[in-house]
Design an enzyme around this catalytic site. Structure first.
Site, PDB file in Angstrom:
ATOM      1  N   LYS A 127     -12.566   7.403   4.861  1.00 18.71           N
ATOM      2  CA  LYS A 127     -12.490   6.086   5.509  1.00 18.71           C
ATOM      3  C   LYS A 127     -13.597   5.186   4.965  1.00 18.71           C
ATOM      4  O   LYS A 127     -14.754   5.596   4.888  1.00 18.71           O
ATOM      5  CB  LYS A 127     -12.613   6.235   7.035  1.00 18.71           C
ATOM      6  CG  LYS A 127     -12.402   4.927   7.777  1.00 18.71           C
ATOM      7  CD  LYS A 127     -12.176   5.144   9.250  1.00 18.71           C
ATOM      8  CE  LYS A 127     -12.107   3.832  10.018  1.00 18.71           C
ATOM      9  NZ  LYS A 127     -11.013   2.964   9.571  1.00 18.71           N
ATOM     10  N   THR A 159      -7.551  -2.043   8.539  1.00 18.88           N
ATOM     11  CA  THR A 159      -8.694  -2.336   9.402  1.00 18.88           C
ATOM     12  C   THR A 159      -9.803  -3.021   8.601  1.00 18.88           C
ATOM     13  O   THR A 159      -9.775  -3.042   7.372  1.00 18.88           O
ATOM     14  CB  THR A 159      -9.239  -1.042  10.042  1.00 18.88           C
ATOM     15  OG1 THR A 159      -9.581  -0.125   8.992  1.00 18.88           O
ATOM     16  CG2 THR A 159      -8.206  -0.411  10.948  1.00 18.88           C
ATOM     17  N   GLY A 181       0.852  -1.199   0.000  1.00 17.76           N
ATOM     18  CA  GLY A 181       0.000   0.000   0.000  1.00 17.76           C
ATOM     19  C   GLY A 181       0.878   1.236   0.000  1.00 17.76           C
ATOM     20  O   GLY A 181       0.487   2.284   0.518  1.00 17.76           O
ATOM     21  N   GLY A 214     -11.923   0.015  13.544  1.00 19.69           N
ATOM     22  CA  GLY A 214     -11.414  -1.148  14.275  1.00 19.69           C
ATOM     23  C   GLY A 214     -11.110  -0.796  15.720  1.00 19.69           C
ATOM     24  O   GLY A 214     -11.303  -1.620  16.628  1.00 19.69           O
ATOM     25  N   THR A 215     -10.662   0.427  15.948  1.00 20.70           N
ATOM     26  CA  THR A 215     -10.333   0.864  17.313  1.00 20.70           C
ATOM     27  C   THR A 215     -11.590   0.900  18.178  1.00 20.70           C
ATOM     28  O   THR A 215     -11.570   0.466  19.332  1.00 20.70           O
ATOM     29  CB  THR A 215      -9.697   2.271  17.274  1.00 20.70           C
ATOM     30  OG1 THR A 215      -8.583   2.219  16.392  1.00 20.70           O
ATOM     31  CG2 THR A 215      -9.246   2.719  18.644  1.00 20.70           C
ATOM     32  N   GLY A 256      -1.736  -2.952   9.664  1.00 18.50           N
ATOM     33  CA  GLY A 256      -2.550  -1.859  10.200  1.00 18.50           C
ATOM     34  C   GLY A 256      -3.892  -1.757   9.517  1.00 18.50           C
ATOM     35  O   GLY A 256      -4.763  -1.015   9.966  1.00 18.50           O
ATOM     36  N   HIS A 306     -13.573  10.153  12.114  1.00 15.37           N
ATOM     37  CA  HIS A 306     -12.489   9.965  11.143  1.00 15.37           C
ATOM     38  C   HIS A 306     -12.676  10.858   9.920  1.00 15.37           C
ATOM     39  O   HIS A 306     -13.772  11.380   9.685  1.00 15.37           O
ATOM     40  CB  HIS A 306     -12.406   8.500  10.691  1.00 15.37           C
ATOM     41  CG  HIS A 306     -11.719   7.611  11.683  1.00 15.37           C
ATOM     42  ND1 HIS A 306     -12.368   7.089  12.780  1.00 15.37           N
ATOM     43  CD2 HIS A 306     -10.440   7.171  11.759  1.00 15.37           C
ATOM     44  CE1 HIS A 306     -11.509   6.367  13.482  1.00 15.37           C
ATOM     45  NE2 HIS A 306     -10.337   6.404  12.889  1.00 15.37           N
ATOM     46  N   HIS A 307     -11.606  10.924   9.121  1.00 17.50           N
ATOM     47  CA  HIS A 307     -11.625  11.657   7.849  1.00 17.50           C
ATOM     48  C   HIS A 307     -12.688  11.094   6.906  1.00 17.50           C
ATOM     49  O   HIS A 307     -13.157   9.960   7.088  1.00 17.50           O
ATOM     50  CB  HIS A 307     -10.231  11.585   7.204  1.00 17.50           C
ATOM     51  CG  HIS A 307      -9.783  10.181   6.929  1.00 17.50           C
ATOM     52  ND1 HIS A 307     -10.098   9.523   5.764  1.00 17.50           N
ATOM     53  CD2 HIS A 307      -9.081   9.287   7.682  1.00 17.50           C
ATOM     54  CE1 HIS A 307      -9.594   8.302   5.800  1.00 17.50           C
ATOM     55  NE2 HIS A 307      -8.973   8.130   6.956  1.00 17.50           N
TER      56      HIS A 307
HETATM   57  P1  NAD Z   1      -5.347   4.611   1.074  1.00 22.79           P
HETATM   58  O1  NAD Z   1      -6.545   4.299   0.236  1.00 22.79           O
HETATM   59  O2  NAD Z   1      -4.775   5.980   1.039  1.00 22.79           O
HETATM   60  O3  NAD Z   1      -4.148   3.592   0.700  1.00 22.79           O
HETATM   61  C1  NAD Z   1      -4.330   2.242   0.402  1.00 22.79           C
HETATM   62  C2  NAD Z   1      -3.332   1.872  -0.676  1.00 22.79           C
HETATM   63  O4  NAD Z   1      -3.384   0.456  -0.886  1.00 22.79           O
HETATM   64  C3  NAD Z   1      -3.626   2.524  -2.033  1.00 22.79           C
HETATM   65  O5  NAD Z   1      -2.482   3.201  -2.522  1.00 22.79           O
HETATM   66  C4  NAD Z   1      -3.984   1.348  -2.928  1.00 22.79           C
HETATM   67  O6  NAD Z   1      -3.613   1.544  -4.281  1.00 22.79           O
HETATM   68  C5  NAD Z   1      -3.188   0.242  -2.280  1.00 22.79           C
HETATM   69  N1  NAD Z   1      -3.573  -1.118  -2.654  1.00 22.79           N
HETATM   70  C6  NAD Z   1      -4.745  -1.571  -3.151  1.00 22.79           C
HETATM   71  N2  NAD Z   1      -4.670  -2.908  -3.363  1.00 22.79           N
HETATM   72  C7  NAD Z   1      -3.437  -3.296  -2.965  1.00 22.79           C
HETATM   73  C8  NAD Z   1      -2.777  -4.546  -2.926  1.00 22.79           C
HETATM   74  N3  NAD Z   1      -3.380  -5.693  -3.315  1.00 22.79           N
HETATM   75  N4  NAD Z   1      -1.508  -4.600  -2.451  1.00 22.79           N
HETATM   76  C9  NAD Z   1      -0.872  -3.466  -2.059  1.00 22.79           C
HETATM   77  N5  NAD Z   1      -1.450  -2.248  -2.079  1.00 22.79           N
HETATM   78  C10 NAD Z   1      -2.718  -2.170  -2.526  1.00 22.79           C
HETATM   79  O7  NAD Z   1      -5.746   4.197   2.566  1.00 22.79           O
HETATM   80  P2  NAD Z   1      -5.078   4.694   3.936  1.00 22.79           P
HETATM   81  O8  NAD Z   1      -5.773   5.894   4.441  1.00 22.79           O
HETATM   82  O9  NAD Z   1      -3.594   4.708   3.776  1.00 22.79           O
HETATM   83  O10 NAD Z   1      -5.494   3.506   4.916  1.00 22.79           O
HETATM   84  C11 NAD Z   1      -5.069   2.177   4.679  1.00 22.79           C
HETATM   85  C12 NAD Z   1      -5.585   1.263   5.772  1.00 22.79           C
HETATM   86  O11 NAD Z   1      -4.949   1.599   7.005  1.00 22.79           O
HETATM   87  C13 NAD Z   1      -7.086   1.370   6.034  1.00 22.79           C
HETATM   88  O12 NAD Z   1      -7.605   0.088   6.305  1.00 22.79           O
HETATM   89  C14 NAD Z   1      -7.173   2.244   7.273  1.00 22.79           C
HETATM   90  O13 NAD Z   1      -8.349   2.042   8.021  1.00 22.79           O
HETATM   91  C15 NAD Z   1      -5.940   1.732   8.014  1.00 22.79           C
HETATM   92  N6  NAD Z   1      -5.378   2.591   9.054  1.00 22.79           N
HETATM   93  C16 NAD Z   1      -4.910   1.958  10.157  1.00 22.79           C
HETATM   94  C17 NAD Z   1      -4.280   2.682  11.146  1.00 22.79           C
HETATM   95  C18 NAD Z   1      -3.705   1.938  12.320  1.00 22.79           C
HETATM   96  O14 NAD Z   1      -3.112   2.575  13.227  1.00 22.79           O
HETATM   97  N7  NAD Z   1      -3.833   0.606  12.372  1.00 22.79           N
HETATM   98  C19 NAD Z   1      -4.159   4.064  11.047  1.00 22.79           C
HETATM   99  C20 NAD Z   1      -4.654   4.698   9.900  1.00 22.79           C
HETATM  100  C21 NAD Z   1      -5.253   3.943   8.898  1.00 22.79           C
END
Ligand code: NAD
Length: 273
Positions: A165, A107, A17, A171-172, A105, A161-162
């Site tokens: 989402k 969710t 990602g 998840g939190t 990370g 959240h933004h």
């Molecule tokens: P985002 O949409 O900006 O980024 C996701 C990325 O994944 C995109 O660039 C997309 O092209 C890519 N992607 C799609 N399919 C893929 C694949 N098969 N393999 C690799 N990459 C692929 O989303 P974001 O805001 O960065 O959030 C991502 C995740 O992280 C969400 O599930 C969000 O809820 C979670 N998150 C978790 C935490 C935490 O602390 N655990 C904090 C913030 C966000």
């Protein structure tokens, strides 16, 4: 299984990602860590594009897919997944089968996903740390909410959240409610008899704890846990103002995942709770 703990070698990290909001932030954090090396940027929708063009300059990395040639060239010890839940399922299967430790990370993973991950990351093939929130303050908020729960009769959670989402509730919020439900089963029933507007009381979470999801432009990740009892209430609030808030927890997980056998859920044990 790779040994991600070697102190004389930098930990070889692949970011899954890598072109996303969290992925680019993780790439920058890994690059800034002396004990880590960013060896691959994985993001199939952006395959062939340069990581530089996503605000992560100077790596020379081209965004690619998970593949045998990537594994052979980059040989990652740890993969960090911040993608979407459907993508994460496939990515994590690849990591487990290829003996790459995973820090997750993303969710939206279900209980059944976690059961599958427990079988896949069995401590022999590889390990995984899955955390719905890597912000240390949020981990503390969940811990404190579980400590407070037995002293209160009613509780509600508001997560904010933004506006991009894709899953709700967060998840939190779910994990907070689960921890509170484990800590106390004695909660007042919901007094609502009529709903003028369907959904006004939020989602019916674990032990009947109501969860309300707000999606608003300008926000990052925020949560309030409201607890009430006779004549008083307690509010525990955590705010992530920037995605860098998650990075100390992500880096900690990258450093620890090689030693934490099997599947670890949440950062609590890493922080010594
Ligand atoms: P985002 O949409 O900006 O980024 C996701 C990325 O994944 C995109 O660039 C997309 O092209 C890519 N992607 C799609 N399919 C893929 C694949 N098969 N393999 C690799 N990459 C692929 O989303 P974001 O805001 O960065 O959030 C991502 C995740 O992280 C969400 O599930 C969000 O809820 C979670 N998150 C978790 C935490 C935490 O602390 N655990 C904090 C913030 C966000």
């Amino acid at each position: 299984m790779s040994d991600a703990s070697a102190s004389d070698d930098r930990i070889r990290v692949a970011v899954l990602g890598a072109a996303g909001r969290m992925g680019t932030t993780v790439c920058r954090a890994v690059l800034a860590a002396d004990d880590m090396e960013l060896v691959a940027a994985i993001d199939p929708p952006h395959e062939g594009e340069r990581l530089d063009d996503f605000g992560v300059p100077g790596t020379g990395l081209t965004i690619e897919m998970l593949s045998p040639s990537m594994k052979k060239r980059a040989d990652p010890q740890v993969a960090v997944d911040f993608t979407h839940v459907e993508a994460a399922r496939g990515n994590l299967r690849w990591c487990g089968m290829n003996r790459v430790h995973a820090v997750v990370g993303t969710t939206g993973l279900t209980g059944s996903d976690l059961t599958d991950l427990g079988a896949l990351f069995d401590g022999e093939r590889a390990n995984a740390i899955v955390a719905p929130n890597f912000a240390i303050g949020a981990v503390l908020m969940m811990h404190l909410a579980a400590i407070a729960a037995p002293w209160f009769e009613s509780a509600e959670i508001i997560e904010l959240h933004h506006d991009n989402k894709r899953d709700a509730p967060s998840g939190t919020a779910m994990l907070t409610a689960q921890r509170m439900a484990q800590s106390s089963t004695e909660w007042n029933p919901d007094p609502t008899e009529t709903h003028t507007l369907e959904g006004a009381r939020g989602g019916d979470g674990p032990a009947g704890i109501r969860i309300h999801s707000v999606r608003l432009q300008g926000l990052v990740a925020h949560q309030e846990v409201l607890l009430g009892t006779t004549g008083q209430s307690l509010t525990i609030r955590h705010d992530s103002y920037d995605r860098t808030s998650f990075m100390p927890g992500v880096l900690l997980a990258i450093r620890e995942v090689g030693q934490r056998r099997g599947l670890t859920l949440g950062l609590d044990s890493l922080l010594g709770f």
